[in-house]
Design an enzyme around this catalytic site. Sequence first.
Site, PDB file in Angstrom:
ATOM      1  N   GLY A 187       0.807  -1.203   0.000  1.00 66.80           N
ATOM      2  CA  GLY A 187       0.000   0.000   0.000  1.00 66.80           C
ATOM      3  C   GLY A 187       0.844   1.258   0.000  1.00 66.80           C
ATOM      4  N   PHE A 188       1.905   1.262   0.778  1.00 68.31           N
ATOM      5  CA  PHE A 188       2.753   2.457   0.896  1.00 68.31           C
ATOM      6  C   PHE A 188       4.212   2.115   0.691  1.00 68.31           C
ATOM      7  CE2 PHE A 188      -0.952   3.010   3.562  1.00 68.31           C
ATOM      8  CZ  PHE A 188      -1.464   4.176   3.029  1.00 68.31           C
TER       9      PHE A 188
ATOM     10  N   VAL B  85       9.132  -3.191  -2.225  1.00 68.39           N
ATOM     11  CA  VAL B  85      10.143  -4.082  -1.660  1.00 68.39           C
ATOM     12  C   VAL B  85      11.031  -4.580  -2.793  1.00 68.39           C
ATOM     13  CG1 VAL B  85      10.577  -6.145  -0.287  1.00 68.39           C
ATOM     14  CG2 VAL B  85       8.530  -4.783   0.150  1.00 68.39           C
TER      15      VAL B  85
ATOM     16  N   LYS C  92      12.744  -2.740   2.050  1.00 69.45           N
ATOM     17  CA  LYS C  92      11.373  -2.235   1.989  1.00 69.45           C
ATOM     18  C   LYS C  92      11.427  -0.722   2.111  1.00 69.45           C
ATOM     19  CE  LYS C  92       6.812  -2.869   4.042  1.00 69.45           C
ATOM     20  NZ  LYS C  92       5.960  -3.837   4.719  1.00 69.45           N
TER      21      LYS C  92
ATOM     22  N   ASP D 225      -2.782  -8.042  11.775  1.00 73.28           N
ATOM     23  CA  ASP D 225      -3.025  -8.240  10.342  1.00 73.28           C
ATOM     24  C   ASP D 225      -2.456  -9.585   9.904  1.00 73.28           C
ATOM     25  OD1 ASP D 225      -3.958  -7.489   7.823  1.00 73.28           O
ATOM     26  OD2 ASP D 225      -2.057  -6.554   7.268  1.00 73.28           O
TER      27      ASP D 225
HETATM   28  N1  LIG Z   1      11.591  -9.772   3.624  1.00 72.39           N
HETATM   29  C1  LIG Z   1      10.998 -10.089   2.492  1.00 72.39           C
HETATM   30  N2  LIG Z   1      11.467 -11.075   1.717  1.00 72.39           N
HETATM   31  C2  LIG Z   1      10.848 -11.400   0.558  1.00 72.39           C
HETATM   32  N3  LIG Z   1       9.741 -10.795   0.081  1.00 72.39           N
HETATM   33  C3  LIG Z   1       9.237  -9.786   0.805  1.00 72.39           C
HETATM   34  C4  LIG Z   1       9.832  -9.375   2.036  1.00 72.39           C
HETATM   35  N4  LIG Z   1       9.096  -8.347   2.531  1.00 72.39           N
HETATM   36  C5  LIG Z   1       8.098  -8.142   1.659  1.00 72.39           C
HETATM   37  N5  LIG Z   1       8.161  -9.001   0.626  1.00 72.39           N
HETATM   38  C6  LIG Z   1       7.220  -9.074  -0.505  1.00 72.39           C
HETATM   39  O1  LIG Z   1       7.048  -7.793  -1.058  1.00 72.39           O
HETATM   40  C7  LIG Z   1       5.680  -7.544  -1.347  1.00 72.39           C
HETATM   41  C8  LIG Z   1       5.239  -6.247  -0.718  1.00 72.39           C
HETATM   42  O2  LIG Z   1       5.302  -6.383   0.671  1.00 72.39           O
HETATM   43  P1  LIG Z   1       4.770  -5.300   1.647  1.00 72.39           P
HETATM   44  O3  LIG Z   1       4.934  -5.798   3.031  1.00 72.39           O
HETATM   45  O4  LIG Z   1       5.353  -3.985   1.317  1.00 72.39           O
HETATM   46  O5  LIG Z   1       3.308  -5.089   1.241  1.00 72.39           O
HETATM   47  P2  LIG Z   1       2.008  -5.967   1.305  1.00 72.39           P
HETATM   48  O6  LIG Z   1       1.948  -6.751   2.549  1.00 72.39           O
HETATM   49  O7  LIG Z   1       1.820  -6.701   0.035  1.00 72.39           O
HETATM   50  O8  LIG Z   1       0.988  -4.793   1.304  1.00 72.39           O
HETATM   51  P3  LIG Z   1       0.423  -3.966   2.476  1.00 72.39           P
HETATM   52  O9  LIG Z   1       1.549  -3.577   3.380  1.00 72.39           O
HETATM   53  O10 LIG Z   1      -0.160  -2.836   1.743  1.00 72.39           O
HETATM   54  O11 LIG Z   1      -0.543  -4.896   3.110  1.00 72.39           O
HETATM   55  C9  LIG Z   1       4.892  -8.751  -0.856  1.00 72.39           C
HETATM   56  O12 LIG Z   1       4.584  -9.557  -1.963  1.00 72.39           O
HETATM   57  C10 LIG Z   1       5.846  -9.480   0.035  1.00 72.39           C
HETATM   58  O13 LIG Z   1       5.655 -10.865  -0.041  1.00 72.39           O
END
Ligand SMILES: Nc1ncnc2c1ncn2[C@@H]1O[C@H](COP(=O)(O)OP(=O)(O)OP(=O)(O)O)[C@@H](O)[C@H]1O
Length: 374
Positions: free
Chosen positions: A23-24, A27, A42, A158
């Site tokens: 959302g914001f 990564v 991130k 969440d």
């Molecule tokens: N440490 C990590 N290693 C591998 N993939 C990651 C990691 N952190 C995030 N991702 C991947 O990056 C994507 C974006 O993650 P992020 O946590 O920013 O948002 P989200 O959970 O999809 O959205 P929101 O925070 O809006 O709910 C996701 O598909 C997540 O699986």
Amino acid sequence: MSEYGRRAVSDDYQLGQVLGTGGFSVVRIGVRKEDRLQVAIKTLKKYGYGTGKGKRKGKGHAGSEARMWQAEALVTNEILVMMRIVDYVSPHPNIIHLLDVYEDDDAVHLVLELCRGGELFDRIVEQERYSERDAATVVGQIAAGLAALHHCGIVHRDLKPENCLYADPHPEAPLKIMDFGLSHIHNVTNAVVGVFGSMDYMAPEQLNMSGTMPANDRWSLGVILYILLCGYPPFRAKTTRDKQRRILTGAYSMEEESWGCISLEAKELIRGLLSVDPFVRPSAAELLSHPWVSGESATRELIHEAVFIRFQAFNARRKFRAAAYASIVRTKFQLRTKYLKELIGDCILTAHQMDGPLPLKNFSTFCAQWTCRA
Ligand SMILES: Nc1ncnc2c1ncn2[C@@H]1O[C@H](COP(=O)(O)OP(=O)(O)OP(=O)(O)O)[C@@H](O)[C@H]1O
């Protein structure tokens, strides 16, 4: 932590392929220049509310300002929670590890351990079939992570399959809980964060905003377990209001045919986790010592084929929805908060209609002010 605020993330890391967009956040894979360690970076964009940066020019854009304020509250919260994890939880095999933080004028960059094993449900779909024992292992790992978070005063708020990633592709790799943007720390987290959440996994007391507590996460775990054992979610309805009503009254069923093959212990555990009364839900310690979770009684027999087929279809729908939303939010700022979650404020929930106590007397005004309507 590195020299916070002084070095640029690109001084120390090569930024690579985008792993996903939240959302914001964006990564990306990063490679530490010093030792070639692969990480996930991130990047949380700052919206500049209250600093004069990023404010829209022109007069009276109250909606945009509210959204920026809201975005900033969410981003700040994620950073504060990650800091508490570093101080009190890390290293923990079932919680994502924060390695470093960088800040520049536009964004904060969290350097996280890279999870290369994929999302929880994606890995299960890749297996030919799975057993109750496999589901119990998942529950045990999430319960261990939750126990550590709850012990230091963090409620995840969440918990859902998208926020559980495997560390690497190895079959024994640990499952990690991540994405703490909506998490709650008493006396630290801004109240606006509590307006968001994914309704499908949200406990009744979260939905009617009558209580943020560790038991919220154990309800979400109950929803994940339910889906694992039957292939569909417990609270399904044609309208949002109906779904809310079902969640608030705990109206789910385990009557469908395939439940006949599921052990009584597993069903008992689901009943405990999906108790409307949060104080009846098993504690993290009780979960960890539960004979089904610890693997003593969970069977290795493969789950019913119909369950697996339904599970595959459920996961495909979930992925499709996520991809569709992701493509929208890339282009429209206004939709980000909407995308972030199904806002409970958008769902016309009122105390009168839902017979639930609401601590916020002017709840609808509060939501109108702070939630973003697409
Ligand atoms: N440490 C990590 N290693 C591998 N993939 C990651 C990691 N952190 C995030 N991702 C991947 O990056 C994507 C974006 O993650 P992020 O946590 O920013 O948002 P989200 O959970 O999809 O959205 P929101 O925070 O809006 O709910 C996701 O598909 C997540 O699986």
